[in-house]
Scaffold this motif. Sequence first.
Motif, PDB file in Angstrom:
ATOM      1  N   ALA A 203       0.830  -1.208   0.000  1.00 55.99           N
ATOM      2  CA  ALA A 203       0.000   0.000   0.000  1.00 55.99           C
ATOM      3  C   ALA A 203       0.863   1.256   0.000  1.00 55.99           C
ATOM      4  CB  ALA A 203      -0.930  -0.009   1.203  1.00 55.99           C
ATOM      5  N   LEU A 204       1.957   1.236   0.770  1.00 57.95           N
ATOM      6  CA  LEU A 204       2.864   2.388   0.800  1.00 57.95           C
ATOM      7  C   LEU A 204       3.526   2.595  -0.557  1.00 57.95           C
ATOM      8  CD1 LEU A 204       4.292   4.617   2.403  1.00 57.95           C
ATOM      9  CD2 LEU A 204       6.016   2.922   3.084  1.00 57.95           C
ATOM     10  N   ALA A 205       3.945   1.496  -1.191  1.00 62.13           N
ATOM     11  CA  ALA A 205       4.552   1.604  -2.521  1.00 62.13           C
ATOM     12  C   ALA A 205       3.559   2.156  -3.532  1.00 62.13           C
ATOM     13  CB  ALA A 205       5.057   0.234  -2.967  1.00 62.13           C
ATOM     14  N   LEU A 206       2.310   1.712  -3.437  1.00 61.94           N
ATOM     15  CA  LEU A 206       1.284   2.232  -4.343  1.00 61.94           C
ATOM     16  C   LEU A 206       1.062   3.724  -4.113  1.00 61.94           C
ATOM     17  CD1 LEU A 206      -0.961   1.744  -6.435  1.00 61.94           C
ATOM     18  CD2 LEU A 206      -2.491   1.141  -4.539  1.00 61.94           C
ATOM     19  N   PHE A 207       1.084   4.144  -2.866  1.00 65.24           N
ATOM     20  CA  PHE A 207       0.906   5.563  -2.559  1.00 65.24           C
ATOM     21  C   PHE A 207       2.038   6.395  -3.168  1.00 65.24           C
ATOM     22  CE2 PHE A 207       1.380   9.299   0.181  1.00 65.24           C
ATOM     23  CZ  PHE A 207       0.071   9.758   0.248  1.00 65.24           C
ATOM     24  N   VAL A 208       3.274   5.898  -3.084  1.00 68.91           N
ATOM     25  CA  VAL A 208       4.416   6.613  -3.663  1.00 68.91           C
ATOM     26  C   VAL A 208       4.300   6.674  -5.185  1.00 68.91           C
ATOM     27  CG1 VAL A 208       6.927   6.590  -3.945  1.00 68.91           C
ATOM     28  CG2 VAL A 208       5.921   6.044  -1.723  1.00 68.91           C
ATOM     29  N   LEU A 209       3.872   5.567  -5.811  1.00 62.95           N
ATOM     30  CA  LEU A 209       3.706   5.551  -7.267  1.00 62.95           C
ATOM     31  C   LEU A 209       2.622   6.528  -7.714  1.00 62.95           C
ATOM     32  CD1 LEU A 209       3.984   1.710  -8.015  1.00 62.95           C
ATOM     33  CD2 LEU A 209       5.668   3.490  -8.517  1.00 62.95           C
ATOM     34  N   LEU A 210       1.550   6.592  -6.949  1.00 59.51           N
ATOM     35  CA  LEU A 210       0.495   7.553  -7.282  1.00 59.51           C
ATOM     36  C   LEU A 210       0.988   8.987  -7.164  1.00 59.51           C
ATOM     37  CD1 LEU A 210      -2.624   5.917  -5.549  1.00 59.51           C
ATOM     38  CD2 LEU A 210      -2.172   6.113  -8.012  1.00 59.51           C
ATOM     39  N   SER A 211       1.907   9.226  -6.201  1.00 53.49           N
ATOM     40  CA  SER A 211       2.466  10.577  -6.063  1.00 53.49           C
ATOM     41  C   SER A 211       3.295  10.958  -7.283  1.00 53.49           C
ATOM     42  CB  SER A 211       3.323  10.658  -4.799  1.00 53.49           C
ATOM     43  OG  SER A 211       4.523   9.910  -4.942  1.00 53.49           O
ATOM     44  N   LYS A 212       3.923   9.955  -7.916  1.00 56.44           N
ATOM     45  CA  LYS A 212       4.693  10.242  -9.127  1.00 56.44           C
ATOM     46  C   LYS A 212       3.764  10.506 -10.312  1.00 56.44           C
ATOM     47  CE  LYS A 212       8.483   9.470  -6.883  1.00 56.44           C
ATOM     48  NZ  LYS A 212       9.325  10.620  -6.451  1.00 56.44           N
ATOM     49  N   ALA A 213       2.618   9.821 -10.288  1.00 58.71           N
ATOM     50  CA  ALA A 213       1.679  10.004 -11.390  1.00 58.71           C
ATOM     51  C   ALA A 213       0.924  11.324 -11.282  1.00 58.71           C
ATOM     52  CB  ALA A 213       0.693   8.840 -11.431  1.00 58.71           C
ATOM     53  N   PHE A 214       0.704  11.762 -10.031  1.00 63.04           N
ATOM     54  CA  PHE A 214      -0.019  13.024  -9.804  1.00 63.04           C
ATOM     55  C   PHE A 214       0.825  13.932  -8.899  1.00 63.04           C
ATOM     56  CE2 PHE A 214      -3.044   9.549 -10.311  1.00 63.04           C
ATOM     57  CZ  PHE A 214      -3.808   9.993 -11.370  1.00 63.04           C
ATOM     58  N   PRO A 215       1.916  14.461  -9.409  1.00 66.87           N
ATOM     59  CA  PRO A 215       2.848  15.231  -8.568  1.00 66.87           C
ATOM     60  C   PRO A 215       2.280  16.539  -8.041  1.00 66.87           C
ATOM     61  CG  PRO A 215       3.453  15.405 -10.879  1.00 66.87           C
ATOM     62  CD  PRO A 215       2.367  14.386 -10.807  1.00 66.87           C
ATOM     63  N   ASP A 216       1.256  17.077  -8.704  1.00 70.51           N
ATOM     64  CA  ASP A 216       0.710  18.371  -8.288  1.00 70.51           C
ATOM     65  C   ASP A 216      -0.424  18.242  -7.270  1.00 70.51           C
ATOM     66  OD1 ASP A 216       2.443  19.637 -10.014  1.00 70.51           O
ATOM     67  OD2 ASP A 216       1.033  19.512 -11.702  1.00 70.51           O
ATOM     68  N   SER A 217      -0.779  17.017  -6.933  1.00 69.28           N
ATOM     69  CA  SER A 217      -1.878  16.816  -5.992  1.00 69.28           C
ATOM     70  C   SER A 217      -1.449  17.179  -4.574  1.00 69.28           C
ATOM     71  CB  SER A 217      -2.354  15.356  -6.034  1.00 69.28           C
ATOM     72  OG  SER A 217      -3.319  15.109  -5.031  1.00 69.28           O
ATOM     73  N   HIS A 218      -2.334  17.866  -3.875  1.00 68.55           N
ATOM     74  CA  HIS A 218      -2.064  18.241  -2.479  1.00 68.55           C
ATOM     75  C   HIS A 218      -1.934  17.019  -1.591  1.00 68.55           C
ATOM     76  CE1 HIS A 218      -2.293  20.328   1.365  1.00 68.55           C
ATOM     77  NE2 HIS A 218      -3.309  19.548   1.699  1.00 68.55           N
ATOM     78  N   LEU A 219      -2.585  15.925  -1.970  1.00 68.39           N
ATOM     79  CA  LEU A 219      -2.574  14.701  -1.167  1.00 68.39           C
ATOM     80  C   LEU A 219      -1.179  14.090  -1.082  1.00 68.39           C
ATOM     81  CD1 LEU A 219      -4.563  12.801   0.353  1.00 68.39           C
ATOM     82  CD2 LEU A 219      -4.699  11.456  -1.760  1.00 68.39           C
ATOM     83  N   PHE A 220      -0.358  14.301  -2.124  1.00 66.53           N
ATOM     84  CA  PHE A 220       0.968  13.679  -2.173  1.00 66.53           C
ATOM     85  C   PHE A 220       2.093  14.691  -1.980  1.00 66.53           C
ATOM     86  CE2 PHE A 220      -1.824  11.377  -5.229  1.00 66.53           C
ATOM     87  CZ  PHE A 220      -1.993  10.222  -4.480  1.00 66.53           C
ATOM     88  N   SER A 221       1.796  15.827  -1.383  1.00 67.37           N
ATOM     89  CA  SER A 221       2.793  16.898  -1.280  1.00 67.37           C
ATOM     90  C   SER A 221       3.949  16.548  -0.354  1.00 67.37           C
ATOM     91  CB  SER A 221       2.116  18.185  -0.793  1.00 67.37           C
ATOM     92  OG  SER A 221       1.534  17.980   0.493  1.00 67.37           O
ATOM     93  N   ARG A 222       3.756  15.593   0.551  1.00 66.35           N
ATOM     94  CA  ARG A 222       4.803  15.273   1.514  1.00 66.35           C
ATOM     95  C   ARG A 222       5.748  14.171   1.048  1.00 66.35           C
ATOM     96  NH1 ARG A 222       6.486  18.112   5.611  1.00 66.35           N
ATOM     97  NH2 ARG A 222       6.828  16.247   6.862  1.00 66.35           N
ATOM     98  N   VAL A 223       5.438  13.507  -0.066  1.00 67.43           N
ATOM     99  CA  VAL A 223       6.247  12.368  -0.506  1.00 67.43           C
ATOM    100  C   VAL A 223       7.671  12.798  -0.835  1.00 67.43           C
ATOM    101  CG1 VAL A 223       6.490  10.568  -2.264  1.00 67.43           C
ATOM    102  CG2 VAL A 223       4.233  11.091  -1.320  1.00 67.43           C
ATOM    103  N   ASP A 224       7.821  13.941  -1.501  1.00 67.07           N
ATOM    104  CA  ASP A 224       9.169  14.428  -1.833  1.00 67.07           C
ATOM    105  C   ASP A 224       9.973  14.707  -0.563  1.00 67.07           C
ATOM    106  OD1 ASP A 224       8.636  14.253  -4.521  1.00 67.07           O
ATOM    107  OD2 ASP A 224       7.994  16.347  -4.705  1.00 67.07           O
TER     108      ASP A 224
END
Length: 435
Positions: A203-224
């Motif tokens: 699940a964590l790996a999927l979340f990181v992959l989704l952050s790469k697919a949607f880099p501008d989303s506020h939901l994934f702003s902390r991944v970087d």
Amino acid sequence: MKELINSLKGDKVIWSFVALLALFSFMPVFSASSNLAYLNHGTGNTLSYLLKHLAHIFIGFIIIYWVHKVPFHYYRGISIIALPIVWILLAYTLVKGTVIAGANASRWIQLPFIGISFQTSTLATLVLLVFVARYLSKKREEEVTFQTSLVELWMPVFITLGFVLPANFSTAALMFSMVLMLTFVGRYPLKYIGIIVGTGFAALALFVLLSKAFPDSHLFSRVDTWESRIENFRTNKPGEDDYQIEKAKIAIASGGIYGLGPGKSVQKHFLPQSSSDFIYAIIVEEWGLIGGLGVLFMYLLLFFRFVIAAHKANSLFGKLLVVGLGFPLIFQAMINMAVAVELLPVTGQTLPLISSGGSSIWMTCIALGIIINVTKKEEEIAQEMSDKAKREAALQRLIDKQLEEDIEEEEGATIEENYSIEEKVGNPMKAVLNK
């Protein structure tokens, strides 16, 4: 004052350690708040921060006192009701949460009318661990199947973690680790735990992959930020957190064996989170290696007392509550200290009962109140058994005394009976002597 102390029930050693840590916290908080006092053209007066911390600690001890009066088995039902409320608060935090001290994460909500910021993930951790303890104690006598536990246990766990993860990876990881530890202690099948661990990493790996697919989303702003912290820690490359780590290491190195003295820290003026995330570095700078080891020793003693309390608890739910609520406090303290000495990447975890803060202190106090309530229950059971033994001993003494009196009465009656017979029949020897 004596009456107040006598009214405190439960493990007195835990009460003492909590009070010592809270009292000690005033000195480093008063000293380390100076950089906050200079922000926004401040005068540098840290008295207001000290009074604010005093208010938080005072309210915290009121919370402990109130919670330790409530029978701990009530929290079984409370956790079921509170979990959906926590989900709503976490969802609201993700959408409308506030940012404090420039952190790139919405982890707080502003409580209306009173103007206090509240970190919802701390409440979520508390409620989730009580919920897991309730499930494990309830299913102890039943055969656990993976299908039923997936719906009844793991679905609520992953929903809660899913709301916490986007803004606070370290807290989500700590929550997941503590849930796994609790299930292990509660004798949940190991093969199922292995499946859940694998699912969690996927699940964590999927979340990181989704952050790469949607880099501008506020939901994934902390991944970087997560990736940069791990990369900087692994390779020692300079990064956004390198400044804090360097200042923390300078503070620790400056402390030496005996420290610079209370209030004489230099790095407190440069560390952005000197009164919260990096307060341990200020403690070592001012109190030296002796002070730093002393704080560590206090947490280890508290951990040892939690182990004793869990061992003494007669109910499985009580044991799991002590483990699930007590151990995370100690592990959080260890993580905070490890970050300060660069053994772990920057996580944002505070030092329980010492770091400044409102909601974190209050949630810690709720956990401690429940733990003390468990020890109070066992203390009451022991007292009842002692009173029962005393009553039985007193009753036995009364029975023995009554038996002695009955024997004496029987012996007296026998002597009187023999004497009266002697008078009626006469004594042959006396008759011979008279002749």
